[in-house]
Design an enzyme around this catalytic site. Structure first.
Site, PDB file in Angstrom:
ATOM      1  N   LYS A 250     -46.014 102.793 -22.819  1.00 24.66           N
ATOM      2  CA  LYS A 250     -45.538 101.950 -21.715  1.00 24.66           C
ATOM      3  C   LYS A 250     -46.613 100.932 -21.337  1.00 24.66           C
ATOM      4  O   LYS A 250     -46.359  99.747 -21.242  1.00 24.66           O
ATOM      5  CB  LYS A 250     -45.171 102.835 -20.519  1.00 24.66           C
ATOM      6  CG  LYS A 250     -44.732 102.072 -19.304  1.00 24.66           C
ATOM      7  CD  LYS A 250     -44.277 103.020 -18.201  1.00 24.66           C
ATOM      8  CE  LYS A 250     -44.081 102.242 -16.903  1.00 24.66           C
ATOM      9  NZ  LYS A 250     -43.606 103.088 -15.817  1.00 24.66           N
ATOM     10  N   GLU A 256     -55.605 107.609 -26.084  1.00 24.77           N
ATOM     11  CA  GLU A 256     -55.184 108.419 -27.241  1.00 24.77           C
ATOM     12  C   GLU A 256     -54.313 107.596 -28.180  1.00 24.77           C
ATOM     13  O   GLU A 256     -54.514 107.577 -29.398  1.00 24.77           O
ATOM     14  CB  GLU A 256     -54.377 109.643 -26.771  1.00 24.77           C
ATOM     15  CG  GLU A 256     -55.172 110.681 -26.020  1.00 24.77           C
ATOM     16  CD  GLU A 256     -55.180 110.450 -24.516  1.00 24.77           C
ATOM     17  OE1 GLU A 256     -55.040 109.278 -24.077  1.00 24.77           O
ATOM     18  OE2 GLU A 256     -55.357 111.432 -23.779  1.00 24.77           O
ATOM     19  N   GLY A 311     -42.736 107.025 -17.389  1.00 21.27           N
ATOM     20  CA  GLY A 311     -42.993 107.508 -18.754  1.00 21.27           C
ATOM     21  C   GLY A 311     -42.204 108.761 -19.091  1.00 21.27           C
ATOM     22  O   GLY A 311     -41.610 108.885 -20.162  1.00 21.27           O
ATOM     23  N   ARG A 312     -42.161 109.702 -18.155  1.00 22.04           N
ATOM     24  CA  ARG A 312     -41.479 110.975 -18.429  1.00 22.04           C
ATOM     25  C   ARG A 312     -39.967 110.872 -18.321  1.00 22.04           C
ATOM     26  O   ARG A 312     -39.259 111.857 -18.514  1.00 22.04           O
ATOM     27  CB  ARG A 312     -42.038 112.064 -17.505  1.00 22.04           C
ATOM     28  CG  ARG A 312     -42.061 111.706 -16.031  1.00 22.04           C
ATOM     29  CD  ARG A 312     -42.938 112.666 -15.241  1.00 22.04           C
ATOM     30  NE  ARG A 312     -43.079 112.307 -13.836  1.00 22.04           N
ATOM     31  CZ  ARG A 312     -44.002 111.480 -13.352  1.00 22.04           C
ATOM     32  NH1 ARG A 312     -44.865 110.892 -14.176  1.00 22.04           N
ATOM     33  NH2 ARG A 312     -44.087 111.224 -12.065  1.00 22.04           N
ATOM     34  N   GLU A 397     -45.418 116.862 -13.804  1.00 19.37           N
ATOM     35  CA  GLU A 397     -46.040 115.575 -13.499  1.00 19.37           C
ATOM     36  C   GLU A 397     -45.303 114.923 -12.311  1.00 19.37           C
ATOM     37  O   GLU A 397     -45.898 114.167 -11.546  1.00 19.37           O
ATOM     38  CB  GLU A 397     -46.017 114.651 -14.729  1.00 19.37           C
ATOM     39  CG  GLU A 397     -47.049 113.538 -14.655  1.00 19.37           C
ATOM     40  CD  GLU A 397     -47.273 112.821 -15.984  1.00 19.37           C
ATOM     41  OE1 GLU A 397     -48.304 113.047 -16.636  1.00 19.37           O
ATOM     42  OE2 GLU A 397     -46.390 112.029 -16.370  1.00 19.37           O
ATOM     43  N   HIS A 428     -39.727 138.734 -27.917  1.00 17.45           N
ATOM     44  CA  HIS A 428     -40.720 139.577 -28.596  1.00 17.45           C
ATOM     45  C   HIS A 428     -42.141 139.156 -28.254  1.00 17.45           C
ATOM     46  O   HIS A 428     -43.092 139.539 -28.946  1.00 17.45           O
ATOM     47  CB  HIS A 428     -40.486 139.533 -30.108  1.00 17.45           C
ATOM     48  CG  HIS A 428     -39.121 140.051 -30.459  1.00 17.45           C
ATOM     49  ND1 HIS A 428     -38.867 141.384 -30.665  1.00 17.45           N
ATOM     50  CD2 HIS A 428     -37.921 139.416 -30.562  1.00 17.45           C
ATOM     51  CE1 HIS A 428     -37.579 141.553 -30.910  1.00 17.45           C
ATOM     52  NE2 HIS A 428     -36.980 140.364 -30.850  1.00 17.45           N
ATOM     53  N   LYS A 548     -59.323 110.947 -16.873  1.00 15.50           N
ATOM     54  CA  LYS A 548     -59.398 109.802 -17.793  1.00 15.50           C
ATOM     55  C   LYS A 548     -60.659 108.989 -17.505  1.00 15.50           C
ATOM     56  O   LYS A 548     -61.379 108.582 -18.421  1.00 15.50           O
ATOM     57  CB  LYS A 548     -58.189 108.879 -17.601  1.00 15.50           C
ATOM     58  CG  LYS A 548     -56.870 109.406 -18.101  1.00 15.50           C
ATOM     59  CD  LYS A 548     -55.817 108.305 -17.960  1.00 15.50           C
ATOM     60  CE  LYS A 548     -54.415 108.821 -18.159  1.00 15.50           C
ATOM     61  NZ  LYS A 548     -53.393 107.813 -17.907  1.00 15.50           N
TER      62      LYS A 548
HETATM   63  O1  F6P Z   1     -50.542 111.232 -18.578  1.00 15.43           O
HETATM   64  C1  F6P Z   1     -50.216 110.160 -17.797  1.00 15.43           C
HETATM   65  C2  F6P Z   1     -49.243 109.238 -18.429  1.00 15.43           C
HETATM   66  O2  F6P Z   1     -49.302 108.053 -17.703  1.00 15.43           O
HETATM   67  C3  F6P Z   1     -47.817 109.762 -18.474  1.00 15.43           C
HETATM   68  O3  F6P Z   1     -47.151 109.629 -17.277  1.00 15.43           O
HETATM   69  C4  F6P Z   1     -47.247 108.950 -19.571  1.00 15.43           C
HETATM   70  O4  F6P Z   1     -46.046 109.462 -20.043  1.00 15.43           O
HETATM   71  C5  F6P Z   1     -48.386 109.006 -20.574  1.00 15.43           C
HETATM   72  O5  F6P Z   1     -49.557 108.946 -19.781  1.00 15.43           O
HETATM   73  C6  F6P Z   1     -48.386 107.936 -21.621  1.00 15.43           C
HETATM   74  O6  F6P Z   1     -48.493 106.653 -21.073  1.00 15.43           O
HETATM   75  P1  F6P Z   1     -48.185 105.361 -21.926  1.00 15.43           P
HETATM   76  O7  F6P Z   1     -46.756 105.415 -22.358  1.00 15.43           O
HETATM   77  O8  F6P Z   1     -48.461 104.217 -21.007  1.00 15.43           O
HETATM   78  O9  F6P Z   1     -49.103 105.358 -23.120  1.00 15.43           O
END
Ligand code: F6P
Length: 584
Positions: A250, A256, A311-312, A397, A428, A548
């Site tokens: 987003k 990452e 995002g979620r 979240e 199990h 972060k």
């Molecule tokens: O972990 C925080 C967060 O902002 C989530 O809400 C989101 O889904 C994720 O990081 C990834 O964010 P992006 O889509 O901006 O890379």
């Protein structure tokens, strides 16, 4: 016992059921004790916990907390038919909950008192209910039908949504049919989605859930972790000339995702040897065109969405491009139609028949009055193997918040811990603790009448376990029943099942794109309702920021020597030094 906002044990509740006799209040850890309270927070707002509806629920809890489900079923032969709700082909049996009709009446009063109807309307209207980020919350617009209108900042967003869907569909047709050629002229065989959080969990969960409907000559991989192993293993046996990367972010600033995307780009360049290859092998999904261009992806190959999609809550936006590539645009639209149908149900059904509202009520009953700490999500369908992980982010979240909308520290529990695994595997592994442990763990059992893979009597066996578990959890096994089995005296206490463990049973005819869409939207709205009743902002996530920021500070320190003194606490300083001396 009545709990007031200012009572000394306000975080613990005054009473514990048999499942919960902790040595000390477990929630002391969840909410900082007074002396550690952040001074910038205002003091607890007693409005909710001092309200008439809340007090009535507390008194009612004191009356029925020890009532066993066995008695509730014995007293009311009709309970199993009556305490059910069905909408859009989703059958919810909530009779195996520790409630009476009065419980639901009181929860309805709580909803009235909290202005739930108005809050629902505000979300659907596009009001900026995500107050800390001044954003509308409009994942419902992602599945609005063509011709509907939802206005944000004076602009109808529905036509834009459909324009992106059309662009995605055209791209998917080209890739799925083999018309989209890679740099060397070969068609795409593998799609690698690079994203994290909502840009990974949603797409991978939905891809696996609907794999039965996927185009089988395409393979899909999902890379999220910054641990290089994730990318290295995903790329291990891939031919770059047949691989398409979707960089899904987003913000397009997530460490990452960008680190993985850069390494994937490097991998591609080293093998295809030409910058021009990137345009054929990388597309982006983002709200941030500038950063996409800075990364080197042509914005013509970018699929957009909007800041009003959390995002979620985003896998039904362009973030679901990998899913659309897998199941095709038509089935993707069927999923959207299912979500839209649930949105309409949520918006219009009376609360007492409203699936998300009922689920939210039951969750609040256990979370806030029985002090249950967690909820287990137990899908009896192998395709839903990643549902729990997805719901973890969706719920935790969203509702893992310690201040209310006005910034007051809450004096009641908010979001529960979400966990679980598919049945029957979980049986199990961890069900022992649910059956005979000391904790109350309300569970959602999710099953289907029809299997997508008929194989002998596998499905009947699966579903026999499904029904048996909720029966065993509710009814248990008494001492008399154990003795009647001729069990040795010394074993009797070990073989007693107390029972009285609450469960919801969610039964659907068949897992299809449409029913899957309904199921997910149902949980989205459940989370919304709980956040509304707790008066918290379910749509920001400031809690993930601090880690972060600190990680960014530590990155250069891992590579430097002892000449620069470290400025952390003594534990972190020592750990960093130990890592420096041990790393290769
Ligand atoms: O972990 C925080 C967060 O902002 C989530 O809400 C989101 O889904 C994720 O990081 C990834 O964010 P992006 O889509 O901006 O890379």
């Amino acid at each position: 016992m009545a709990r007031t906002a200012r009572s000394s044990n306000r975080y613990c509740g005054g009473s514990h059921s048999l499942e919960q006799r902790p040595a000390r209040c477990a929630t002391d850890e969840a909410i900082p004790p007074k002396k550690m309270k952040n001074e910038s927070m205002t003091s607890p707002n007693p409005t909710l916990t001092a309200s008439p509806a809340w007090n009535a629920l507390q008194s009612h809890h004191a009356e029925i907390r020890d009532t066993h489900l066995r008695s509730l079923f014995q007293e009311d032969g009709d309970r199993g038919q009556r305490m059910t709700a069905e909408a859009l082909g989703i059958y919810l049996d909530y009779s195996k909950n520790r409630i009476t009709d009065q419980t639901l009446q009181l929860l309805l009063q709580l909803a009235e008192q909290s202005g739930l109807r108005e809050r629902i309307d505000a979300m659907f209207r596009g009001d900026k209910i995500n107050a800390t980020e001044q954003r509308a919350v409009l994942h419902v617009a992602l599945r609005a039908a063509k011709g509907e209108s939802i206005v944000v900042d004076g602009e109808d967003v529905v036509p834009e949504v459909h324009a992106v869907l059309d662009k995605m569909a055209a791209f998917c047709h080209r890739v799925r049919s083999g018309q989209w050629k890679g740099h060397t002229g070969k068609s795409i065989r593998t799609i690698v989605n690079i994203g994290i959080g909502g840009s990974d969990l949603g797409p991978v969960m939905a891809y696996e859930a609907l794999r039965h409907y996927s185009q089988r000559d395409l393979q899909f991989r999902f890379v999220s972790n910054i641990d290089g192993t994730d990318l290295a293993e995903a790329l291990q046996d891939l031919d770059p000339s047949e691989t398409l990367f979707i960089v899904a972010s987003k913000t397009f600033t997530t460490q990452e995702t960008l680190t993985n995307a850069h390494s994937a780009r490097q991998w591609c360049l080293e093998r295809l040897g030409d910058e021009a290859a990137i345009a054929k092998h990388f597309v982006a999904v983002s709200t941030n065109a500038e950063q996409v261009a800075a990364f080197g992806i042509d914005t013509a190959n970018m699929f957009g969405f909007w800041d009003w999609v959390g995002g979620r809550y985003s896998f039904d936006s362009a973030i679901g491009l990998s899913l659309m590539l897998s199941i095709g645009p038509d089935q993707f639209r069927q999923m959207l139609a299912g979500m839209h149908a649930m949105d309409t149900h949520f918006k219009t059904a009376p609360f007492e028949q409203n699936l998300p509202v009922l689920l939210a009520f039951l969750g609040i009953w256990y979370n806030n009055f029985f002090d249950a700490q967690s909820v287990a999500i137990l899908p009896y369908d192998h395709y839903l193997g990643k549902l729990t992980a997805y719901l973890q982010q969706l719920d935790m979240e969203s509702n893992g918040k310690q201040v209310d909308l006005e910034g007051n520290q809450v004096d009641y529990q908010t979001g529960p811990i979400i966990w679980g695994a598919p049945g029957t595997n979980g049986q199990h592994a961890f069900y022992q603790l649910i059956h005979q442990g000391t904790k109350m763990i309300p569970c959602d059992f999710i099953g289907f009448c029809e299997t997508l893979n008929p194989l002998g009597n596998h499905h009947d066996l699966l579903m026999a376990n499904f029904f048996a578990q909720t029966e065993a959890l509710a009814m248990g096994k008494t001492e008399a029943e154990v003795r009647a089995d001729g069990v040795d005296d010394h074993q009797v206490p070990h073989r007693i099942f107390e029972g009285n463990h609450p469960t919801n049973t969610i039964l659907i005819d068949r897992l299809t794109p449409e029913s899957f869409g309904k199921l997910i939207a149902m949980y989205e709205h459940k989370v919304f309702v709980q956040g509304a009743l707790w008066n918290i902002n379910s749509f920001d996530q400031w809690g993930v920021e601090l880690g972060k920021v600190l990680a960014k500070k530590i990155v250069p320190e891992l590579d430097s020597d002892d000449s620069q003194p470290l400025q952390h606490d003594s534990s972190t300083n020592t750990l960093i030094k130990r890592y420096r001396s041990g790393k290769n």
